[in-house]
Enzyme design. Structure first.
Site, mmCIF file in Angstrom:
data_model
loop_
_atom_site.group_PDB
_atom_site.id
_atom_site.type_symbol
_atom_site.label_atom_id
_atom_site.label_comp_id
_atom_site.label_asym_id
_atom_site.label_seq_id
_atom_site.Cartn_x
_atom_site.Cartn_y
_atom_site.Cartn_z
ATOM 1 N N GLY A 93 5.060 -0.706 6.983
ATOM 2 C CA GLY A 93 3.712 -0.234 7.285
ATOM 3 C C GLY A 93 2.736 -1.244 7.851
ATOM 4 O O GLY A 93 1.809 -0.880 8.569
ATOM 5 N N ASP B 135 -2.433 0.659 -3.178
ATOM 6 C CA ASP B 135 -2.747 1.866 -3.950
ATOM 7 C C ASP B 135 -2.884 1.425 -5.404
ATOM 8 O O ASP B 135 -3.941 0.966 -5.821
ATOM 9 C CB ASP B 135 -1.622 2.889 -3.726
ATOM 10 C CG ASP B 135 -1.903 4.241 -4.390
ATOM 11 O OD1 ASP B 135 -2.901 4.345 -5.126
ATOM 12 O OD2 ASP B 135 -1.133 5.183 -4.194
HETATM 13 P P1 IMP Z 1 1.243 0.589 -4.503
HETATM 14 O O1 IMP Z 1 2.470 -0.164 -4.868
HETATM 15 O O2 IMP Z 1 0.917 1.709 -5.455
HETATM 16 O O3 IMP Z 1 0.042 -0.302 -4.272
HETATM 17 O O4 IMP Z 1 1.563 1.320 -3.126
HETATM 18 C C1 IMP Z 1 1.507 0.597 -1.966
HETATM 19 C C2 IMP Z 1 2.541 1.032 -0.944
HETATM 20 O O5 IMP Z 1 2.775 2.430 -0.956
HETATM 21 C C3 IMP Z 1 1.981 0.694 0.410
HETATM 22 O O6 IMP Z 1 2.543 -0.518 0.849
HETATM 23 C C4 IMP Z 1 2.400 1.840 1.278
HETATM 24 O O7 IMP Z 1 3.628 1.515 1.909
HETATM 25 C C5 IMP Z 1 2.616 2.976 0.327
HETATM 26 N N1 IMP Z 1 1.441 3.852 0.293
HETATM 27 C C6 IMP Z 1 0.537 3.973 -0.708
HETATM 28 N N2 IMP Z 1 -0.386 4.875 -0.407
HETATM 29 C C7 IMP Z 1 -0.082 5.333 0.823
HETATM 30 C C8 IMP Z 1 -0.700 6.308 1.705
HETATM 31 O O8 IMP Z 1 -1.715 6.945 1.422
HETATM 32 N N3 IMP Z 1 -0.075 6.500 2.894
HETATM 33 C C9 IMP Z 1 1.048 5.836 3.274
HETATM 34 N N4 IMP Z 1 1.649 4.927 2.485
HETATM 35 C C10 IMP Z 1 1.089 4.679 1.275
HETATM 36 MG MG MG Z 2 3.395 -1.050 2.617
#
Ligand code: IMP
Ligand code: MG
Length: 183
Positions: free
Chosen positions: A42, A101
């Protein structure tokens, strides 16, 4: 444009965030030749724009993390599936994410990179979602906080779709789940 997508940030606004972050990084890393580590997949669009907007020497690396199980539950496991190739020992490292996130992905990646003894390690994220119960990490450099909801575009995908879109869109109701997979 797919009908279930709603524009929440036009490309011009994203560009301003990138320019501001690039200026902050230029101020802090002008003489440090930092290693910019993008989290695949991403972050690739953001990193490409950020690196050029910084206008200072820097190197680029990528790391890949996969999450297994639902990414919104405590049992979610994040694993490094592709590591950086350049030695980062003694180097100034900036981890570059497109969105934080809960922060599980970056906290796992930061922990992994710390084990390689960089001279410094900072986190730069373009977006961070507002969450009630706190993030596992807070970015040292942050573009913008956004509301909850699943967003796509500017490198972010929903099941590998929509990465090519130049703006940021929220996916309409019924369009998303929380299943893990390649980030
Ligand atoms: P975390 O580990 O909960 O912080 O999620 C982070 C990862 O999940 C990011 O690097 C994104 O690849 C993916 N992600 C989280 N939220 C979204 C979103 O709304 N759209 C697309 N990818 C997301
Ligand atoms: Mg990511």
């Amino acid at each position: 444009m797919p009908g279930n997508l709603k524009l929440i940030m036009p490309p011009e606004e994203i560009h301003l965030l990138v320019l501001r972050l690039a200026a902050e990084l230029r101020r802090d890393y002008a003489d440090k030749n930092p290693v910019m580590v993008g989290v695949m997949k991403g972050a690739f669009v953001f990193l490409a724009d950020l690196m050029r907007a910084m206008k200072i020497p820097s190197e680029i690396e990528f790391i890949r993390a996969g999450s297994y199980g639902r990414r919104d539950t405590p049992s979610t496991e994040v694993r490094i599936t592709n590591d950086v190739e350049t030695g980062i020992k003694g180097r100034h490292v900036v981890l570059v994410e497109e969105i934080v996130d809960r922060g599980r992905t970056v906290s796992k990646v930061m922990e992994h990179l710390k084990g390689k003894s960089p001279a410094s390690l900072k986190l730069c994220s373009l977006f961070m979602k507002r969450v009630e119960d706190g993030h596992e990490v807070s970015p040292d450099y942050l573009g913008a906080e956004i509301d909850r909801g699943f967003v796509v575009g500017y490198g972010l995908d929903y099941k590998e779709e929509y990465r090519y879109l130049t703006g940021l869109y929220v996916v309409g109701a019924g369009g998303v789940g929380g299943e893990g997979g390649e980030e």
